[in-house]
Design an enzyme around this catalytic site. Structure first.
Site, mmCIF file in Angstrom:
data_model
loop_
_atom_site.group_PDB
_atom_site.id
_atom_site.type_symbol
_atom_site.label_atom_id
_atom_site.label_comp_id
_atom_site.label_asym_id
_atom_site.label_seq_id
_atom_site.Cartn_x
_atom_site.Cartn_y
_atom_site.Cartn_z
ATOM 1 C CB SER A 67 -0.916 0.011 1.230
ATOM 2 O OG SER A 67 -1.872 -1.011 1.125
ATOM 3 C CG ASP B 236 -4.787 7.904 -11.631
ATOM 4 O OD1 ASP B 236 -5.045 7.367 -10.538
ATOM 5 O OD2 ASP B 236 -4.301 9.055 -11.735
ATOM 6 N NE ARG C 110 -32.410 -27.296 -4.114
ATOM 7 C CZ ARG C 110 -32.170 -28.545 -3.729
ATOM 8 N NH1 ARG C 110 -32.017 -29.511 -4.623
ATOM 9 N NH2 ARG C 110 -32.058 -28.826 -2.446
ATOM 10 C CE LYS C 111 -40.494 -27.791 -9.830
ATOM 11 N NZ LYS C 111 -39.471 -27.542 -10.845
ATOM 12 C CG HIS D 147 -39.452 -19.667 -1.978
ATOM 13 N ND1 HIS D 147 -40.714 -20.036 -1.569
ATOM 14 C CD2 HIS D 147 -38.785 -20.824 -2.236
ATOM 15 C CE1 HIS D 147 -40.814 -21.351 -1.578
ATOM 16 N NE2 HIS D 147 -39.659 -21.859 -1.984
ATOM 17 C CD GLN D 148 -42.731 -11.437 -1.469
ATOM 18 O OE1 GLN D 148 -42.525 -11.087 -0.302
ATOM 19 N NE2 GLN D 148 -43.681 -10.914 -2.216
ATOM 20 C CG PHE E 243 -25.794 -22.442 -6.403
ATOM 21 C CD1 PHE E 243 -25.985 -21.194 -6.955
ATOM 22 C CD2 PHE E 243 -25.606 -23.516 -7.274
ATOM 23 C CE1 PHE E 243 -25.987 -20.995 -8.335
ATOM 24 C CE2 PHE E 243 -25.602 -23.337 -8.660
ATOM 25 C CZ PHE E 243 -25.799 -22.073 -9.185
ATOM 26 C CD GLU F 24 -4.336 -3.055 -11.659
ATOM 27 O OE1 GLU F 24 -4.501 -1.844 -11.802
ATOM 28 O OE2 GLU F 24 -4.094 -3.830 -12.588
#
Ligand code: CAA
Length: 382
Positions: A132, A240, A268-269, A278-279, A338, A363
């Site tokens: 740094s 930059d 997927r159930k 599903h919310q 998942f 970077e």
């Protein structure tokens, strides 16, 4: 009203990168990740297609692309594999100091033969004692006749084991900090260069990383970029430019995590229906989509600033920082969607999280990006 549409040329560049990424990179991504193989055959093909020296003007044999075009390409490549993309774009980082600080003679002497064939280059700034605090670097450049002798060690050098050219930052007097740093072009076969072992990394495993030690490497002064005091400014101006494509790289990883998650949630159930119904899952997908869009827009804005010749220190830092934080968050949510499968190596999303993590570190860490952002911001008020 800003126009976000791409030109036909930009669309065709993006499509070519997408085709290459999906046909050549994606099928080998899991294998290279598992075995930490450096797929040189892919990097050679990327060079053949003009996907490697993106920032080098065509007069020197590069692709001569603007920042936005580079970002379009990098996002597509990273969608397929973040690690391979890091190795493919490392030349842009390593050659930028020559573009910014080199004379016309140096550019034609070093860039033209380099770009005419498949070659890798590495940017040598970071050191074991600190990454740094770039102004505190300790690699020494000692004056010796009509040249310099370089001594010291660099670490985390992308493509270090394979590079045939290095851009190296070294100090003539550490007490001068940023004012004592010079930049040099160093050929990979210069006597005194010692390459360390290929590091065993958490992610980006298709990319090679090593230390590079300079043990009394003699460099003529014709290979110094700019004046003896210009090195630090060249390094900062390089970053930059190149932090913005890292924003694009992170966006590509995040988009891949979102796409895998959306598709999986429709298949997927649970509780008798697709989990997409599903919310709880919908809210996750919506948050992920917001993050991906915002990352892309910030990256495009930073690229636009660079392409229009505006100062871009602030924009590049914000884009790199936001997009890499977003990538890690989105990849993390992908694993959550998942569930147990997401944690398994047989599924693609845990790799995305490991690859996303590095984008917060290299970077310039995101802590450094926030320091840069705050400094640039406060300058506008002070
Ligand atoms: N453009 C031009 N000049 C700049 C500049 C910029 N963006 N940023 C700073 N400078 C100039 C300053 O104006 C100042 O000049 P004056 O003394 O004439 O005023 C001089 O440079 C020193 O600047 P600072 O006082 O700001 O320096 P600092 O010591 O406080 O450090 C820092 C600034 C932003 C923290 C810098 O050290 C930094 O960016 N650190 C992170 C380094 C980094 O990103 N490393 C990543 C390596 S690449 C990589 O990751 C490898 C890979 O393979 C992928």
């Amino acid at each position: 009203m800003p126009d976000f549409s791409l030109t036909p040329e930009q669309e065709s560049l993006r499509d070519a990168a997408r085709k290459f990424a999906r046909a050549e990179m994606a099928p080998k991504a899991a294998e290279c990740d598992k075995t930490a193989r450096f797929p040189e055959e892919i990097y050679r093909k990327a060079w053949e297609l003009g996907l490697m020296n993106l920032n080098v003007p065509t007069e020197y044999g590069g692709s001569g692309l603007g920042a936005l075009e580079q970002c379009l390409i990098v996002e597509e490549l990273a969608y397929a594999c973040g690690g391979m993309t890091t190795s493919i774009i490392a030349n842009c980082l390593a050659l930028e100091p020559i573009l910014l600080g080199g004379t016309a003679e140096q550019k034609s002497r070093w860039l033209t033969p380099f770009c005419a064939e498949y070659h890798l280059a590495s940017f040598c700034l970071t050191e074991p004692g600190g990454g740094s605090d770039a102004a505190g670097l300790q690699t020494r450049a000692r004056k010796d006749g009509d040249g310099y002798v370089l001594s010291g060690e660099k670490c985390f050098i992308t493509n270090g084991p394979h590079a045939s050219l290095f851009t190296v930052f070294a100090t003539l007097d550490p007490s001068l900090r940023s004012k004592g740093i010079a930049a040099f072009i160093v050929p990979g076969d210069a006597p005194g260069i010692v390459r360390g072992k290929d590091e065993d990394k958490m992610g980006h495993r298709a990319s090679s990383t090593s230390t590079i030690r300079f043990e009394g490497v003699r460099i003529p002064s014709t290979q110094r970029l700019g004046s003896e005091q210009d090195g630090f400014s060249i390094a900062m101006r390089t970053l930059d430019q190149t932090r913005t494509p890292i924003g694009a790289l992170a966006t590509g990883i995040a988009q891949a995590a979102l796409d895998h998650s959306a598709r999986y949630s429709l298949e997927r159930k649970s509780f008798g229906k697709a989990i997409a119904e599903h919310q709880a899952i919908q809210i996750k997908l919506a948050n992920m989509a917001q993050a991906v869009h915002a990352a892309r827009l910030l990256t495009w804005h930073a690229a636009w600033s660079i392409d229009h010749g505006h100062p871009s220190t602030l924009e590049s830092s914000i884009a790199k920082c936001f997009a890499s934080d977003a990538a890690l968050r989105v990849a993390d949510e992908a694993i959550q969607i998942f569930g147990g499968y997401g944690y398994m190596r047989d599924y693609p999303v845990e790799k995305l999280m490991r690859d996303a993590k590095l984008t917060q570190i290299y970077e310039g860490s995101n802590e450094i990006q926030r320091i840069v952002t705050a400094r640039e911001l406060l300058r506008q008020y002070g």
